[in-house]
Design an enzyme around this catalytic site. Structure first.
Site, mmCIF file in Angstrom:
data_model
loop_
_atom_site.group_PDB
_atom_site.id
_atom_site.type_symbol
_atom_site.label_atom_id
_atom_site.label_comp_id
_atom_site.label_asym_id
_atom_site.label_seq_id
_atom_site.Cartn_x
_atom_site.Cartn_y
_atom_site.Cartn_z
ATOM 1 N N MET A 151 27.068 2.601 23.551
ATOM 2 C CA MET A 151 27.266 2.198 24.941
ATOM 3 C C MET A 151 26.006 1.670 25.630
ATOM 4 O O MET A 151 25.961 1.577 26.854
ATOM 5 C CB MET A 151 27.861 3.368 25.741
ATOM 6 N N HIS B 119 35.298 -3.777 20.106
ATOM 7 C CA HIS B 119 35.539 -3.708 21.549
ATOM 8 C C HIS B 119 37.047 -3.660 21.823
ATOM 9 O O HIS B 119 37.804 -4.437 21.229
ATOM 10 C CB HIS B 119 34.922 -4.938 22.237
ATOM 11 N N ASN C 82 30.038 -5.466 16.614
ATOM 12 C CA ASN C 82 30.520 -4.474 17.571
ATOM 13 C C ASN C 82 32.043 -4.478 17.554
ATOM 14 O O ASN C 82 32.664 -5.502 17.262
ATOM 15 C CB ASN C 82 30.022 -4.855 18.972
ATOM 16 N N GLY D 277 32.511 9.131 18.041
ATOM 17 C CA GLY D 277 32.252 8.742 16.648
ATOM 18 C C GLY D 277 33.490 8.569 15.796
ATOM 19 O O GLY D 277 33.407 8.625 14.568
ATOM 20 N N SER D 278 34.627 8.297 16.426
ATOM 21 C CA SER D 278 35.837 8.126 15.598
ATOM 22 C C SER D 278 35.767 6.839 14.776
ATOM 23 O O SER D 278 36.282 6.790 13.651
ATOM 24 C CB SER D 278 37.105 8.166 16.454
ATOM 25 N N ASN D 279 35.095 5.818 15.305
ATOM 26 C CA ASN D 279 34.912 4.599 14.491
ATOM 27 C C ASN D 279 33.932 4.846 13.350
ATOM 28 O O ASN D 279 34.118 4.322 12.248
ATOM 29 C CB ASN D 279 34.441 3.434 15.370
ATOM 30 N N LEU E 198 23.180 -1.657 25.761
ATOM 31 C CA LEU E 198 22.897 -3.010 25.266
ATOM 32 C C LEU E 198 21.746 -2.932 24.280
ATOM 33 O O LEU E 198 20.850 -2.107 24.438
ATOM 34 C CB LEU E 198 22.481 -3.918 26.429
HETATM 35 C C1 GRF Z 1 35.875 2.742 21.240
HETATM 36 O O1 GRF Z 1 37.084 2.461 21.890
HETATM 37 C C2 GRF Z 1 35.060 1.481 21.197
HETATM 38 O O2 GRF Z 1 35.806 0.313 21.144
HETATM 39 C C3 GRF Z 1 34.367 1.535 22.525
HETATM 40 O O3 GRF Z 1 34.034 2.877 22.696
HETATM 41 C C4 GRF Z 1 35.034 3.680 22.087
HETATM 42 C C5 GRF Z 1 34.301 4.782 21.349
HETATM 43 O O4 GRF Z 1 34.854 5.232 20.191
HETATM 44 N N1 GRF Z 1 33.303 0.578 22.601
HETATM 45 P P1 GRF Z 1 34.182 6.217 19.126
HETATM 46 O O5 GRF Z 1 32.870 6.765 19.646
HETATM 47 O O6 GRF Z 1 34.016 5.417 17.870
HETATM 48 O O7 GRF Z 1 35.193 7.333 18.938
#
Ligand code: GRF
Length: 177
Positions: free
Chosen positions: A82, A101, A99, A10-12, A84
């Site tokens: 992760m 990537h 998304n 969940g860092s994003n 689809l």
């Molecule tokens: C990120 O690198 C994203 O691009 C990929 O999965 C990773 C997960 O990151 N699809 P997080 O869960 O947001 O930390």
């Protein structure tokens, strides 16, 4: 309002929270992930939609779309999600699912993009934010930023730092009516 789909760290999601974006709901396909704790700490409603509790993916995705729309979500961000998403989900948010990537798509789609780029021996990889369609990491590109592979011991951190900068920027632009 934004709905964020997560599967892991969940860092994003945290980057979107820290950017002050209007996140109405967080949905996860797994119950045991840090992203859910991040949502809770930020006071954002979250719910788990585990596939094995449904007859099939369509049923799970319909339930997830219902829950998000009830919370006013009209823009969906896949942030380290992760699974689809099925057509049953895509049809509910036409052209409003994005998304992030960790490669320069269309190079290195799939779940192991950074390892695949290293294995291929490319000098430059990168980050892509793109619209989601029925393919694997296949929809129209919105923003890309290249990242040199070397020094490779910091590649993962450098890719993540760029994700955390450009995903909130793109999402902010898409929020403007
Ligand atoms: C990120 O690198 C994203 O691009 C990929 O999965 C990773 C997960 O990151 N699809 P997080 O869960 O947001 O930390």
């Amino acid at each position: 309002m934004i709905g964020v789909l997560v599967s892991g760290e969940g860092s994003n999601l945290q980057a979107l929270i820290d950017a002050g974006l209007p996140i109405a709901a967080v949905a996860s396909n797994r119950s045991d992930v840090r992203a859910l704790a991040r949502a809770e700490a930020a006071g954002i409603p979250s719910r788990v939609f585990e596939l094995d509790r449904y007859p099939d993916r369509d049923a799970r995705d319909r339930d997830m779309a219902d829950w998000l729309q009830l919370r006013g979500v009209d823009l969906v961000v896949l942030a380290g999600y992760m699974h689809l998403v099925t057509e049953a989900f895509l049809d509910r948010f036409p052209d409003r699912i994005v998304n992030v990537h960790p490669s320069l798509l269309p190079e290195f789609p799939g779940a192991h993009a950074i390892d695949d780029a290293l294995a291929a021996g490319v000098e430059t990889t990168g980050v892509t934010v793109h619209y989601v369609d029925e393919g694997v990491d296949a929809g129209a590109v919105i923003r890309q930023e290249p990242v040199p592979v070397e020094p490779r011991d910091t590649l993962v951190q450098r890719i993540h730092a760029i994700e955390h900068r450009i995903l909130p920027e793109v999402v902010r632009e898409l929020c403007v009516p």
